[in-house]
Design a protein around this motif. Structure first.
Motif, PDB file in Angstrom:
ATOM      1  N   ASP A   1      11.418 -12.854  39.716  1.00 48.47           N
ATOM      2  CA  ASP A   1      11.643 -13.123  41.135  1.00 48.47           C
ATOM      3  C   ASP A   1      11.132 -14.516  41.442  1.00 48.47           C
ATOM      4  O   ASP A   1       9.923 -14.777  41.380  1.00 48.47           O
ATOM      5  N   TYR A   2      12.054 -15.430  41.763  1.00 45.84           N
ATOM      6  CA  TYR A   2      11.684 -16.813  42.048  1.00 45.84           C
ATOM      7  C   TYR A   2      11.124 -16.912  43.469  1.00 45.84           C
ATOM      8  O   TYR A   2      11.812 -16.599  44.440  1.00 45.84           O
ATOM      9  N   ASN A   3       9.895 -17.386  43.586  1.00 50.12           N
ATOM     10  CA  ASN A   3       9.253 -17.539  44.896  1.00 50.12           C
ATOM     11  C   ASN A   3       9.329 -18.962  45.428  1.00 50.12           C
ATOM     12  O   ASN A   3       9.493 -19.187  46.622  1.00 50.12           O
ATOM     13  N   THR A   4       9.175 -19.930  44.532  1.00 51.20           N
ATOM     14  CA  THR A   4       9.196 -21.348  44.900  1.00 51.20           C
ATOM     15  C   THR A   4      10.212 -22.065  44.023  1.00 51.20           C
ATOM     16  O   THR A   4      10.194 -21.904  42.802  1.00 51.20           O
TER      17      THR A   4
ATOM     18  N   GLU B   1       5.230 -20.196  35.758  1.00 46.46           N
ATOM     19  CA  GLU B   1       5.648 -21.513  36.222  1.00 46.46           C
ATOM     20  C   GLU B   1       6.677 -22.032  35.225  1.00 46.46           C
ATOM     21  O   GLU B   1       6.402 -22.121  34.036  1.00 46.46           O
TER      22      GLU B   1
ATOM     23  N   LEU C   1      17.775 -15.939  42.964  1.00 43.99           N
ATOM     24  CA  LEU C   1      16.321 -15.876  43.059  1.00 43.99           C
ATOM     25  C   LEU C   1      15.769 -14.612  42.410  1.00 43.99           C
ATOM     26  O   LEU C   1      14.551 -14.427  42.357  1.00 43.99           O
TER      27      LEU C   1
ATOM     28  N   LYS D   1       8.426 -21.305  40.538  1.00 41.80           N
ATOM     29  CA  LYS D   1       7.271 -20.426  40.447  1.00 41.80           C
ATOM     30  C   LYS D   1       7.765 -19.013  40.679  1.00 41.80           C
ATOM     31  O   LYS D   1       8.470 -18.758  41.658  1.00 41.80           O
ATOM     32  N   ALA D   2       7.414 -18.090  39.794  1.00 41.08           N
ATOM     33  CA  ALA D   2       8.022 -16.764  39.844  1.00 41.08           C
ATOM     34  C   ALA D   2       7.020 -15.663  39.539  1.00 41.08           C
ATOM     35  O   ALA D   2       6.012 -15.881  38.851  1.00 41.08           O
ATOM     36  N   ASN D   3       7.324 -14.477  40.059  1.00 43.04           N
ATOM     37  CA  ASN D   3       6.668 -13.264  39.600  1.00 43.04           C
ATOM     38  C   ASN D   3       7.518 -12.690  38.477  1.00 43.04           C
ATOM     39  O   ASN D   3       8.752 -12.699  38.548  1.00 43.04           O
TER      40      ASN D   3
ATOM     41  N   THR E   1       2.491 -13.957  36.543  1.00 44.74           N
ATOM     42  CA  THR E   1       3.170 -15.022  37.266  1.00 44.74           C
ATOM     43  C   THR E   1       3.596 -16.080  36.260  1.00 44.74           C
ATOM     44  O   THR E   1       2.991 -16.214  35.196  1.00 44.74           O
TER      45      THR E   1
ATOM     46  N   ASN F   1      20.430 -11.996  44.887  1.00 43.80           N
ATOM     47  CA  ASN F   1      19.683 -12.770  45.890  1.00 43.80           C
ATOM     48  C   ASN F   1      19.936 -14.263  45.714  1.00 43.80           C
ATOM     49  O   ASN F   1      19.012 -15.061  45.597  1.00 43.80           O
TER      50      ASN F   1
END
Length: 265
Positions: A239-242, A80, A221, A63-65, A78, A210
């Motif tokens: 930017d990977y969040n999950t 997926e 990430l 899950k990313a921005n 966002t 990162n």
């Protein structure tokens, strides 16, 4: 914004993207050419060490921005991303929580649909290649999302240099296509890759930062993709969040019946 979402759909099917805030070699840093008499790694050793890094998983959920920008506008969404290794990539793009576009990539096809205009596309990788400024296929798209080198390094001919603890490999096998790959001198992970096609007037730069170590692999990430072409520049920041590995994932994809097929030339 309609046309932009259309571009976003195609680009994300790529995914492409990759700007990780990579600290590149300083412009004034001395570059040392590596010779056989020196103790630094040769090109073959750099490649061997790079491929020794783990890349072992069956599925990956991200899950990313994401931010997409060109000379005219910028859009934040966002995303997926689902990956079934070597088989399928499914990307859903959402704006304000609403799914605006969905893309499916397999080794033989690229498909996507976007809701704003009720359009869909089915075809090969030629449209993605045009948008991202380099020839693409499934493996290259997958590698870009994973922070891996786009090409098979074992098939090229390289010269190597070292600056600021970063190894650089330059592919010298094709006069028209210039390729450069940058690896950290510690774990031989790729920090940046650049591909320039002179005759076509296009270039792509992918930067990774990162990085986080998982049991399955070390994954960046943050990814930044900059593409330059005669018609302009496009930038994608992810930017990977999950991130989760090896879960059972579904890959639902179907185009609504009333959507209109488009042709991208």
């Amino acid at each position: 914004m309609n046309k932009f979402f259309l571009r976003v759909s195609i680009i994300f099917a790529v995914c492409l993207g990759s700007s990780l805030t990579f600290v590149s070699c300083k412009s004034k840093a001395a570059v040392v050419n590596v010779t056989k008499s020196e103790s630094r790694s040769s090109a073959n050793k750099i490649i061997e060490n790079y491929y020794n890094n783990k890349n072992e998983f069956s599925t990956l959920y991200i899950k990313a921005n994401a931010q997409f920008a060109n000379e005219k506008q910028t859009q934040n969404v966002t995303a997926e991303i689902k990956i079934k290794k070597d088989e399928q990539i499914l990307i859903s793009i959402r704006f304000l929580g609403i799914t605006m576009a969905k893309a499916s990539i397999t080794p033989t096809s690229v498909s996507y649909y976007e809701k704003v205009n009720g359009n869909y596309y089915e075809g090969d990788f030629s449209a993605l290649s045009q948008l991202l400024g380099t020839d693409l296929d499934f493996n290259k798209v997958q590698n870009m999302l994973l922070g891996r080198v786009i090409d098979d390094l074992k098939k090229g001919k390289y010269t190597e240099s070292l600056a600021d603890q970063v190894y650089r490999l330059d592919d010298t096998s094709d006069d028209n296509t210039k390729k450069s790959f940058y690896f950290d001198a510690d774990k031989f992970l790729v920090n940046k890759q650049e591909i320039t096609q002179t005759n076509e007037g296009r270039m792509i730069q992918v930067v990774y930062s990162n990085k986080k170590e998982f049991n399955e692999m070390i994954l960046p990430l943050a990814i930044n993709i900059d593409t330059y072409q005669k018609k302009g520049k496009t930038e994608i920041n992810l930017d990977y969040n999950t991130v989760t590995f090896n879960e059972e994932l579904s890959f639902p994809y179907s185009v609504p019946n009333d959507y209109k097929r488009i042709i991208i030339k």
